[in-house]
Scaffold this motif. Structure first.
Motif, PDB file in Angstrom:
ATOM      1  N   VAL A 153       0.846  -1.204   0.000  1.00  0.00           N
ATOM      2  CA  VAL A 153       0.000   0.000   0.000  1.00  0.00           C
ATOM      3  C   VAL A 153       0.873   1.243   0.000  1.00  0.00           C
ATOM      4  CG1 VAL A 153      -1.656   1.333   1.368  1.00  0.00           C
ATOM      5  CG2 VAL A 153      -2.003  -1.113   1.054  1.00  0.00           C
ATOM      6  N   GLU A 154       1.897   1.262   0.866  1.00  0.00           N
ATOM      7  CA  GLU A 154       2.787   2.422   0.982  1.00  0.00           C
ATOM      8  C   GLU A 154       3.503   2.719  -0.335  1.00  0.00           C
ATOM      9  OE1 GLU A 154       5.732   3.908   4.461  1.00  0.00           O
ATOM     10  OE2 GLU A 154       6.161   1.904   3.683  1.00  0.00           O
ATOM     11  N   ASN A 155       3.963   1.686  -1.033  1.00  0.00           N
ATOM     12  CA  ASN A 155       4.700   1.862  -2.284  1.00  0.00           C
ATOM     13  C   ASN A 155       3.805   1.849  -3.514  1.00  0.00           C
ATOM     14  OD1 ASN A 155       7.114   1.957  -0.843  1.00  0.00           O
ATOM     15  ND2 ASN A 155       7.363  -0.265  -0.949  1.00  0.00           N
ATOM     16  N   ASN A 156       2.517   1.689  -3.287  1.00  0.00           N
ATOM     17  CA  ASN A 156       1.534   1.660  -4.360  1.00  0.00           C
ATOM     18  C   ASN A 156       1.886   0.605  -5.419  1.00  0.00           C
ATOM     19  OD1 ASN A 156      -0.875   2.456  -5.529  1.00  0.00           O
ATOM     20  ND2 ASN A 156       0.101   4.043  -6.772  1.00  0.00           N
ATOM     21  N   ASN A 157       2.300  -0.576  -4.935  1.00  0.00           N
ATOM     22  CA  ASN A 157       2.656  -1.644  -5.872  1.00  0.00           C
ATOM     23  C   ASN A 157       2.067  -2.997  -5.466  1.00  0.00           C
ATOM     24  OD1 ASN A 157       4.275  -2.294  -3.719  1.00  0.00           O
ATOM     25  ND2 ASN A 157       6.192  -2.349  -4.870  1.00  0.00           N
ATOM     26  N   LEU A 158       0.860  -2.972  -4.927  1.00  0.00           N
ATOM     27  CA  LEU A 158       0.190  -4.219  -4.578  1.00  0.00           C
ATOM     28  C   LEU A 158      -0.140  -5.008  -5.842  1.00  0.00           C
ATOM     29  CD1 LEU A 158      -2.500  -3.255  -1.896  1.00  0.00           C
ATOM     30  CD2 LEU A 158      -0.573  -4.790  -1.572  1.00  0.00           C
ATOM     31  N   SER A 159       0.032  -6.301  -5.774  1.00  0.00           N
ATOM     32  CA  SER A 159      -0.390  -7.145  -6.897  1.00  0.00           C
ATOM     33  C   SER A 159      -1.917  -7.126  -6.961  1.00  0.00           C
ATOM     34  CB  SER A 159       0.105  -8.574  -6.689  1.00  0.00           C
ATOM     35  OG  SER A 159      -0.593  -9.178  -5.610  1.00  0.00           O
ATOM     36  N   THR A 160      -2.445  -7.526  -8.083  1.00  0.00           N
ATOM     37  CA  THR A 160      -3.904  -7.592  -8.250  1.00  0.00           C
ATOM     38  C   THR A 160      -4.510  -8.536  -7.221  1.00  0.00           C
ATOM     39  OG1 THR A 160      -3.638  -7.177 -10.603  1.00  0.00           O
ATOM     40  CG2 THR A 160      -5.752  -8.081  -9.897  1.00  0.00           C
ATOM     41  N   THR A 161      -3.845  -9.637  -6.943  1.00  0.00           N
ATOM     42  CA  THR A 161      -4.325 -10.613  -5.960  1.00  0.00           C
ATOM     43  C   THR A 161      -4.438  -9.975  -4.579  1.00  0.00           C
ATOM     44  OG1 THR A 161      -3.331 -12.428  -7.194  1.00  0.00           O
ATOM     45  CG2 THR A 161      -3.824 -12.835  -4.872  1.00  0.00           C
ATOM     46  N   TYR A 162      -3.409  -9.229  -4.162  1.00  0.00           N
ATOM     47  CA  TYR A 162      -3.424  -8.608  -2.840  1.00  0.00           C
ATOM     48  C   TYR A 162      -4.416  -7.452  -2.773  1.00  0.00           C
ATOM     49  CZ  TYR A 162       0.441 -11.358  -0.957  1.00  0.00           C
ATOM     50  OH  TYR A 162       1.209 -12.380  -0.473  1.00  0.00           O
ATOM     51  N   LYS A 163      -4.526  -6.681  -3.845  1.00  0.00           N
ATOM     52  CA  LYS A 163      -5.493  -5.584  -3.867  1.00  0.00           C
ATOM     53  C   LYS A 163      -6.915  -6.135  -3.770  1.00  0.00           C
ATOM     54  CE  LYS A 163      -6.878  -1.374  -6.250  1.00  0.00           C
ATOM     55  NZ  LYS A 163      -7.881  -1.211  -5.233  1.00  0.00           N
ATOM     56  N   THR A 164      -7.190  -7.189  -4.514  1.00  0.00           N
ATOM     57  CA  THR A 164      -8.508  -7.835  -4.459  1.00  0.00           C
ATOM     58  C   THR A 164      -8.761  -8.407  -3.061  1.00  0.00           C
ATOM     59  OG1 THR A 164      -8.397  -8.362  -6.811  1.00  0.00           O
ATOM     60  CG2 THR A 164      -9.957  -9.634  -5.482  1.00  0.00           C
TER      61      THR A 164
END
Length: 189
Positions: free
Chosen positions: A56-67
Protein backbone atom coordinates in the motif's frame (compact mmCIF):
# COMPACT_ATOMS: atom_id res chain seq x y z
CA UNK A 1 2.99 -0.84 13.66
CA UNK A 2 2.80 1.41 10.63
CA UNK A 3 0.40 4.33 10.27
CA UNK A 4 -1.11 3.03 7.04
CA UNK A 5 -4.85 2.46 6.86
CA UNK A 6 -6.04 -0.42 4.67
CA UNK A 7 -9.55 1.02 4.34
CA UNK A 8 -10.77 4.56 3.91
CA UNK A 9 -13.18 6.75 5.81
CA UNK A 10 -15.47 6.56 2.77
CA UNK A 11 -15.57 2.76 2.98
CA UNK A 12 -16.78 2.99 6.58
CA UNK A 13 -19.36 5.65 5.68
CA UNK A 14 -20.65 3.71 2.69
CA UNK A 15 -20.78 0.24 4.25
CA UNK A 16 -22.01 1.02 7.76
CA UNK A 17 -24.87 2.65 9.55
CA UNK A 18 -22.65 5.32 11.14
CA UNK A 19 -23.99 8.84 10.72
CA UNK A 20 -22.12 10.79 8.01
CA UNK A 21 -21.97 13.83 10.33
CA UNK A 22 -19.93 11.90 12.92
CA UNK A 23 -16.49 13.31 13.71
CA UNK A 24 -14.64 10.65 11.74
CA UNK A 25 -11.13 11.97 12.38
CA UNK A 26 -11.64 11.75 16.15
CA UNK A 27 -14.11 8.91 16.55
CA UNK A 28 -13.53 6.46 13.69
CA UNK A 29 -10.13 6.77 11.97
CA UNK A 30 -8.10 5.93 15.12
CA UNK A 31 -10.13 2.75 15.46
CA UNK A 32 -9.30 1.59 11.94
CA UNK A 33 -5.66 1.55 13.03
CA UNK A 34 -6.53 -0.14 16.33
CA UNK A 35 -8.54 -2.81 14.47
CA UNK A 36 -5.62 -3.41 12.10
CA UNK A 37 -3.05 -3.51 14.91
CA UNK A 38 -5.04 -5.84 17.16
CA UNK A 39 -7.59 -7.98 15.35
CA UNK A 40 -6.24 -8.05 11.77
CA UNK A 41 -2.62 -8.62 12.81
CA UNK A 42 -3.70 -11.49 15.07
CA UNK A 43 -5.60 -13.02 12.18
CA UNK A 44 -3.02 -12.55 9.40
CA UNK A 45 0.26 -12.43 11.31
CA UNK A 46 2.88 -9.71 11.38
CA UNK A 47 4.81 -10.82 8.30
CA UNK A 48 1.73 -10.79 6.05
CA UNK A 49 0.61 -7.44 7.50
CA UNK A 50 4.04 -5.98 6.70
CA UNK A 51 3.68 -7.23 3.12
CA UNK A 52 0.28 -5.53 2.81
CA UNK A 53 1.51 -2.28 4.40
CA UNK A 54 4.58 -2.16 2.15
CA UNK A 55 2.47 -2.74 -0.96
CA UNK A 56 0.00 0.00 0.00
CA UNK A 57 2.79 2.42 0.98
CA UNK A 58 4.70 1.86 -2.28
CA UNK A 59 1.53 1.66 -4.36
CA UNK A 60 2.66 -1.64 -5.87
CA UNK A 61 0.19 -4.22 -4.58
CA UNK A 62 -0.39 -7.15 -6.90
CA UNK A 63 -3.90 -7.59 -8.25
CA UNK A 64 -4.33 -10.61 -5.96
CA UNK A 65 -3.42 -8.61 -2.84
CA UNK A 66 -5.49 -5.58 -3.87
CA UNK A 67 -8.51 -7.83 -4.46
CA UNK A 68 -7.85 -9.54 -1.11
CA UNK A 69 -7.92 -6.17 0.71
CA UNK A 70 -11.00 -4.93 -1.19
CA UNK A 71 -13.03 -8.14 -0.98
CA UNK A 72 -12.00 -9.61 2.37
CA UNK A 73 -10.02 -7.27 4.62
CA UNK A 74 -12.33 -4.27 4.09
CA UNK A 75 -15.50 -6.03 5.33
CA UNK A 76 -13.62 -7.38 8.34
CA UNK A 77 -12.19 -3.98 9.22
CA UNK A 78 -15.47 -2.09 8.77
CA UNK A 79 -17.14 -4.19 11.47
CA UNK A 80 -14.17 -4.40 13.85
CA UNK A 81 -13.70 -0.64 13.53
CA UNK A 82 -17.30 0.00 14.54
CA UNK A 83 -17.01 -2.60 17.33
CA UNK A 84 -13.92 -0.85 18.70
CA UNK A 85 -15.25 2.69 18.17
CA UNK A 86 -18.72 2.33 19.69
CA UNK A 87 -17.71 2.93 23.34
CA UNK A 88 -16.00 6.20 22.33
CA UNK A 89 -18.95 7.22 20.19
CA UNK A 90 -21.35 6.45 23.05
CA UNK A 91 -19.35 8.29 25.71
CA UNK A 92 -16.80 11.08 25.39
CA UNK A 93 -13.86 12.05 27.55
CA UNK A 94 -13.99 15.77 28.25
CA UNK A 95 -12.25 18.06 30.70
CA UNK A 96 -15.25 17.57 33.01
CA UNK A 97 -14.84 13.78 32.91
CA UNK A 98 -16.47 10.97 31.00
CA UNK A 99 -19.86 12.06 29.66
CA UNK A 100 -22.58 10.44 27.63
CA UNK A 101 -23.27 12.33 24.42
CA UNK A 102 -26.43 14.32 23.98
CA UNK A 103 -28.73 13.77 21.04
CA UNK A 104 -29.64 16.66 18.75
CA UNK A 105 -32.63 14.70 17.47
CA UNK A 106 -34.22 11.95 19.52
CA UNK A 107 -32.95 10.43 22.73
CA UNK A 108 -29.63 8.98 23.77
CA UNK A 109 -29.92 5.19 23.73
CA UNK A 110 -29.35 3.17 26.89
CA UNK A 111 -26.10 1.30 27.40
CA UNK A 112 -27.80 -1.99 26.51
CA UNK A 113 -28.38 -0.72 22.96
CA UNK A 114 -24.70 0.09 22.55
CA UNK A 115 -23.77 -3.35 23.90
CA UNK A 116 -26.20 -4.98 21.46
CA UNK A 117 -24.67 -3.07 18.53
CA UNK A 118 -21.16 -4.03 19.62
CA UNK A 119 -22.13 -7.69 19.81
CA UNK A 120 -23.78 -7.47 16.39
CA UNK A 121 -20.65 -5.98 14.79
CA UNK A 122 -18.42 -8.46 16.61
CA UNK A 123 -20.43 -11.34 15.12
CA UNK A 124 -20.23 -9.81 11.64
CA UNK A 125 -16.48 -9.22 11.97
CA UNK A 126 -15.95 -12.81 13.13
CA UNK A 127 -17.95 -14.10 10.17
CA UNK A 128 -15.81 -12.04 7.76
CA UNK A 129 -12.68 -13.24 9.55
CA UNK A 130 -13.64 -16.88 8.98
CA UNK A 131 -14.46 -16.07 5.36
CA UNK A 132 -11.03 -14.45 5.00
CA UNK A 133 -9.24 -17.47 6.51
CA UNK A 134 -11.17 -19.81 4.20
CA UNK A 135 -10.05 -17.75 1.21
CA UNK A 136 -6.43 -17.79 2.38
CA UNK A 137 -6.54 -21.57 2.76
CA UNK A 138 -8.32 -22.14 -0.57
CA UNK A 139 -5.73 -20.01 -2.41
CA UNK A 140 -2.73 -20.67 -0.17
CA UNK A 141 -0.20 -20.50 -3.00
CA UNK A 142 -1.15 -16.84 -3.60
CA UNK A 143 -0.34 -15.83 0.00
CA UNK A 144 3.09 -17.18 0.97
CA UNK A 145 3.57 -14.76 3.90
CA UNK A 146 0.41 -16.10 5.50
CA UNK A 147 1.25 -19.76 4.86
CA UNK A 148 4.92 -19.39 5.90
CA UNK A 149 5.04 -16.60 8.48
CA UNK A 150 8.50 -17.40 9.83
CA UNK A 151 9.17 -17.54 13.55
CA UNK A 152 9.44 -13.85 14.46
CA UNK A 153 6.64 -11.50 15.38
CA UNK A 154 2.93 -12.19 15.75
CA UNK A 155 1.90 -15.46 14.13
CA UNK A 156 -1.35 -15.79 12.16
CA UNK A 157 -4.29 -17.35 13.96
CA UNK A 158 -5.31 -20.17 11.64
CA UNK A 159 -7.69 -21.90 14.05
CA UNK A 160 -11.44 -21.79 13.54
CA UNK A 161 -13.31 -19.28 15.70
CA UNK A 162 -16.42 -20.43 17.51
CA UNK A 163 -18.34 -17.23 17.03
CA UNK A 164 -21.84 -16.75 18.38
CA UNK A 165 -24.46 -16.52 15.66
CA UNK A 166 -27.18 -15.04 17.83
CA UNK A 167 -29.22 -18.25 18.07
CA UNK A 168 -29.37 -20.05 21.39
CA UNK A 169 -31.82 -22.61 22.72
CA UNK A 170 -32.80 -22.62 26.37
CA UNK A 171 -32.98 -25.77 28.41
CA UNK A 172 -35.89 -26.35 30.73
CA UNK A 173 -33.82 -24.92 33.57
CA UNK A 174 -33.07 -21.76 31.58
CA UNK A 175 -29.48 -22.52 30.59
CA UNK A 176 -28.15 -22.78 27.05
CA UNK A 177 -27.56 -26.03 25.23
CA UNK A 178 -23.99 -26.75 24.34
CA UNK A 179 -21.99 -29.88 23.80
CA UNK A 180 -21.75 -30.50 27.55
CA UNK A 181 -25.38 -30.09 28.56
CA UNK A 182 -27.30 -31.05 25.42
CA UNK A 183 -29.95 -33.65 26.27
CA UNK A 184 -29.65 -37.21 25.10
CA UNK A 185 -31.93 -37.86 22.12
CA UNK A 186 -33.47 -40.84 23.98
CA UNK A 187 -33.97 -38.91 27.22
CA UNK A 188 -37.53 -37.70 26.47
CA UNK A 189 -38.84 -41.07 25.21
Amino acid sequence: MKNILLISENKIKYFSELDPSLEYEKLVLPFIKISQDIQLTQLLGEKFMDTLYTGVENNNLSTTYKTFIDDYVADYLVHYTIYNALPSIYTRIRNKGVIQGTAEEGQVSPLTDMKYLRQHHLELAQFYGERMKDHLCDYSSNFPDYQNPGSKGIQPNKSQTAYFTGLAFKTRSGGRYNGDNAPDANQNK
